[in-house]
Design an enzyme around this catalytic site. Structure first.
Site, PDB file in Angstrom:
ATOM      1  N   TYR A   1      -1.736 -10.859  -3.012  1.00 60.34           N
ATOM      2  CA  TYR A   1      -1.059 -10.335  -4.206  1.00 60.34           C
ATOM      3  C   TYR A   1       0.456 -10.290  -4.027  1.00 60.34           C
ATOM      4  CZ  TYR A   1      -0.918  -6.103  -1.362  1.00 60.34           C
ATOM      5  OH  TYR A   1      -0.692  -5.221  -0.328  1.00 60.34           O
TER       6      TYR A   1
ATOM      7  N   GLY B   1      -4.719 -11.308  -6.288  1.00 59.13           N
ATOM      8  CA  GLY B   1      -5.497 -10.167  -5.807  1.00 59.13           C
ATOM      9  C   GLY B   1      -4.951  -8.803  -6.169  1.00 59.13           C
TER      10      GLY B   1
ATOM     11  N   LYS C   1     -10.332  -5.524  10.413  1.00 55.55           N
ATOM     12  CA  LYS C   1     -11.433  -4.951   9.634  1.00 55.55           C
ATOM     13  C   LYS C   1     -12.753  -4.914  10.400  1.00 55.55           C
ATOM     14  CE  LYS C   1      -9.400  -5.801   5.155  1.00 55.55           C
ATOM     15  NZ  LYS C   1      -9.671  -5.950   3.727  1.00 55.55           N
TER      16      LYS C   1
ATOM     17  N   THR D   1      -6.270  -3.581   7.291  1.00 56.96           N
ATOM     18  CA  THR D   1      -6.170  -4.938   6.755  1.00 56.96           C
ATOM     19  C   THR D   1      -6.240  -5.947   7.903  1.00 56.96           C
ATOM     20  OG1 THR D   1      -4.951  -6.348   5.213  1.00 56.96           O
ATOM     21  CG2 THR D   1      -3.609  -4.940   6.638  1.00 56.96           C
TER      22      THR D   1
ATOM     23  N   SER E   1       0.807  -1.220   0.000  1.00 56.62           N
ATOM     24  CA  SER E   1       0.000   0.000   0.000  1.00 56.62           C
ATOM     25  C   SER E   1       0.846   1.280   0.000  1.00 56.62           C
ATOM     26  CB  SER E   1      -0.963   0.011   1.194  1.00 56.62           C
ATOM     27  OG  SER E   1      -1.971  -0.952   1.024  1.00 56.62           O
TER      28      SER E   1
ATOM     29  N   GLY F   1     -11.866 -11.119   7.763  1.00 54.87           N
ATOM     30  CA  GLY F   1     -11.219 -10.120   6.916  1.00 54.87           C
ATOM     31  C   GLY F   1     -12.054  -9.625   5.765  1.00 54.87           C
TER      32      GLY F   1
ATOM     33  N   LYS G   1     -16.807 -19.077  12.909  1.00 49.55           N
ATOM     34  CA  LYS G   1     -16.657 -17.836  12.143  1.00 49.55           C
ATOM     35  C   LYS G   1     -17.506 -17.877  10.880  1.00 49.55           C
ATOM     36  CE  LYS G   1     -12.174 -15.929  13.491  1.00 49.55           C
ATOM     37  NZ  LYS G   1     -10.858 -15.486  12.993  1.00 49.55           N
TER      38      LYS G   1
ATOM     39  N   ARG H   1     -11.565 -22.653   8.681  1.00 49.01           N
ATOM     40  CA  ARG H   1     -10.938 -23.565   9.641  1.00 49.01           C
ATOM     41  C   ARG H   1     -11.693 -23.583  10.968  1.00 49.01           C
ATOM     42  NH1 ARG H   1      -5.018 -21.146   8.914  1.00 49.01           N
ATOM     43  NH2 ARG H   1      -6.342 -19.399   8.336  1.00 49.01           N
TER      44      ARG H   1
END
Length: 263
Positions: A211, A232, A65, A61, A16, A128, A154, A150
């Site tokens: 990415y 990404g 988030k 990130t 970033s 995320g 969640k 996993r």
């Protein structure tokens, strides 16, 4: 001088600053963009710095988030729907949390001319960026969205927000057209996603939100088995462009130079 930053843990891999500082430079802005590794206990103080105008904008990130939300004054409709924030700014003395990941993912998929309409999609990961991807897939009229995580609780929390998704056990592979890795598995060389690629077959679309590195083991293995792959990078660039525009009232260009920067 304006002060921007991206926060996360880990944060070393983030490109970033490289991207935003390039846009800052070519637009002759008096600003700087840094990255900062934080603990959850430091989030409240960070938002206080935004309120006091010491920080002009923040990208968020993994893993913050959702954790950042209690410290904000207001959420945009996108952030509200997903309960996920990746962009923070101050407007009329109010600290606002927004989500540009939805737009970033949608534009990235459209850019490579992949049509999600009517497709079955398996999403790996439930934290995320996952809520943003689910919302984008729904907007793009995916036929079915499977979620595998996993920690199953969640995935169940995500299903509370998006009733239409179907939870499958971690490691189980339903019939799909597109599979998305939205976990952090792949950032480290010794990490693997437990998939029997030979059973998946060929002609599927494998997408990794990671990415950096540009080709994870997930994508390498998929390519060897005759599948289409994409990382990404474009999603990252498009979501960054949207954040930059919010903060600076200016839409930065996306050209070959920008694409080369994020490698």
């Amino acid at each position: 001088m304006k002060n921007f930053l991206v926060i996360g843990n880990p944060i070393e891999h983030s490109l970033s600053p490289k991207l935003h500082n390039y846009w800052i430079k070519i637009n002759n802005l008096n600003a700087i963009y840094n990255k900062k590794k934080l603990e959850i206990s430091e989030l409240e103080i960070l938002i206080k710095d935004v309120r006091e105008r010491k920080i002009d904008g923040i990208n968020v990130t993994v893993p913050f988030k959702n954790n950042i939300i209690p410290f904000l004054d207001k959420l945009s409709s996108e952030a509200e729907k997903t309960q996920s924030v990746n962009t923070i700014y101050l407007k009329d003395d109010i600290v606002v949390g927004h989500n540009t990941d939805i737009e970033g993912f949608e534009l990235a998929i459209k850019n490579i001319k992949y049509d999600v309409t009517g497709k079955k999609v398996l999403l790996l990961g439930a934290g995320g960026v996952s809520p943003s991807i689910v919302l984008a897939l729904s907007k793009m009229r995916a036929n079915k969205i499977f979620i595998s995580n996993r920690t199953q609780s969640k995935a169940e929390n995500l299903k509370k927000i998006f009733k239409e998704i179907e939870i499958v056990e971690w490691g189980a592979i339903p019939n799909f057209d597109m599979i998305i890795n939205a976990t952090s598995l792949g950032l480290k060389d010794d990490e693997n996603i437990n998939i029997d690629y030979s059973k998946v077959g060929s002609g599927k679309f494998f997408y990794d939100v990671i990415y950096n590195p540009s080709e994870t083991k997930f994508l390498k293995s998929a390519k060897k088995n005759g599948n289409k792959t994409e990382n990404g990078k474009k999603m990252f660039i498009y979501q960054a462009q949207a954040s930059f525009k919010i903060w600076n009232s200016l839409e930065p260009i996306i050209d070959e130079k920008v694409m080369e920067l994020v490698n």
